[in-house]
Write a protein that holds these residues in place. Structure first.
Motif, PDB file in Angstrom:
ATOM      1  N   UNK A 173       0.823  -1.208   0.000  1.00  0.00           N
ATOM      2  CA  UNK A 173       0.000   0.000   0.000  1.00  0.00           C
ATOM      3  C   UNK A 173       0.856   1.257   0.000  1.00  0.00           C
ATOM      4  N   UNK A 174       0.281   2.311  -0.570  1.00  0.00           N
ATOM      5  CA  UNK A 174       0.847   3.654  -0.505  1.00  0.00           C
ATOM      6  C   UNK A 174      -0.272   4.571  -0.040  1.00  0.00           C
ATOM      7  N   UNK A 175      -0.068   5.201   1.104  1.00  0.00           N
ATOM      8  CA  UNK A 175      -1.098   6.074   1.668  1.00  0.00           C
ATOM      9  C   UNK A 175      -0.579   7.484   1.887  1.00  0.00           C
ATOM     10  N   UNK A 176      -1.495   8.418   1.884  1.00  0.00           N
ATOM     11  CA  UNK A 176      -1.227   9.742   2.404  1.00  0.00           C
ATOM     12  C   UNK A 176      -1.645   9.705   3.868  1.00  0.00           C
ATOM     13  N   UNK A 177      -0.695   9.876   4.760  1.00  0.00           N
ATOM     14  CA  UNK A 177      -0.968   9.805   6.200  1.00  0.00           C
ATOM     15  C   UNK A 177      -1.293  11.186   6.746  1.00  0.00           C
ATOM     16  N   UNK A 178      -2.419  11.285   7.452  1.00  0.00           N
ATOM     17  CA  UNK A 178      -2.799  12.523   8.126  1.00  0.00           C
ATOM     18  C   UNK A 178      -2.753  12.254   9.630  1.00  0.00           C
ATOM     19  N   UNK A 179      -1.888  12.964  10.352  1.00  0.00           N
ATOM     20  CA  UNK A 179      -1.666  12.742  11.781  1.00  0.00           C
ATOM     21  C   UNK A 179      -2.374  13.800  12.620  1.00  0.00           C
TER      22      UNK A 179
END
Length: 289
Positions: free
Chosen positions: A8-14
């Motif tokens: 997987x490739x995700x855009x991570x929002x923390x």
């Protein structure tokens, strides 16, 4: 050798919060940041930073073009990352003051890989290469079948845990990595202990307690290295990437586990995911290697 990571490739929002929200609770975030993530991307970056050659097999949307560029900057081979007409995967990650987290995933492009995409990548593989997989994409069964037919080694991180996904891969996995909760879920789903799942090597990560290596009826426990944890997000992925990189570089299982535990101990002391995974030189400097 080469590691082919179907991942997987995700855009991570923390979102940083004082505590993890209870059902029905609304919290005001104390901080926010965004970065590269996804179990697959994290593992690819970790393997590359562990000085192993790794090629990522995955998919992104137009909104995630920067993620492919970032992976390339970190030393990952990216020709088999395809841009398709589906948004890039997204992860909303809530991290509390103790470093614990909860994560909500949107699969997005990660669930739209085709057999042709996977097959085109593995056609370039050589016998003895690793194929690494997780449960955040589709295509694992096809990848494992293809890998076995080509004489490749199959490493499988069984997360997010799905009993049916593990069952579908029965007989095709050489190394399985899972945490203690996932191991308990597997045993409950199958009615058999981890040592009797028909997998040659199983690594169960135990967080601050280290990990255990189960090979047939034998079990060996490895202690974790001391660390001041501020964020556990991505630590397991860092462990897995370093583990497979170590094996690919010929360290042997004990040496690869030790390297992976060192990398994980540095990772938990940092906020973030792929963008903050330690490189091999940092580990060598920290531990005097």
């Amino acid at each position: 050798m080469m590691i082919w990571n179907l991942g997987s490739i995700n855009i991570d929002a923390f979102f940083g919060v004082t505590h993890l929200p209870a059902p029905g609770e609304t919290l005001v975030a104390q901080s926010f940041s965004q970065g590269l993530g996804g179990k697959g991307a994290n593992m690819s970056v970790a393997a590359a930073r562990a000085a192993a050659p790794v090629s990522h097999i995955g998919a992104i949307g137009a909104d995630g073009r920067w993620t492919r560029e970032r992976l390339m900057e970190y030393g990952v081979d990216v020709p088999h990352i395809h841009q398709i007409e589906v948004p890039t995967g997204l992860a909303n990650i809530v991290v509390d003051a103790e470093g614990e987290n909860t994560i909500i995933l949107l699969q997005g492009a990660n669930g739209q890989l085709t057999d042709a995409m996977i097959g085109a990548a593995l056609a370039e593989a050589s016998p003895g290469d690793f194929v690494l997989m997780q449960n955040e994409t589709n295509g694992q069964v096809y990848a494992a079948q293809t890998a076995r037919s080509l004489g490749l080694r199959v490493a499988y991180a069984a997360a997010p845990f799905e009993a049916d996904a593990v069952a579908e891969l029965a007989g095709m996995i050489d190394i399985m990595i899972l945490n203690a909760v996932e191991a308990a879920q597997l045993e409950k789903a199958t009615g058999k202990p981890v040592s009797e799942q028909g997998i040659r090597d199983v690594i169960v990560t135990l967080g601050a307690e280290g990990c255990k290596w189960i090979k047939e009826s034998q079990q060996q426990v490895f202690d974790a290295y001391p660390a001041q944890a501020v964020d556990t997000t991505g630590a397991g992925d860092t462990f897995t990437g370093y583990l497979i990189a170590g094996l690919d570089r010929g360290l042997g299982m004990e040496g690869a586990i030790d390297l992976a535990l060192k990398a994980a101990s540095l990772m938990v002391a940092r906020h973030g995911t792929a963008d903050v995974i330690p490189d091999l030189k940092e580990i060598q400097d920290q531990f005097g290697l």
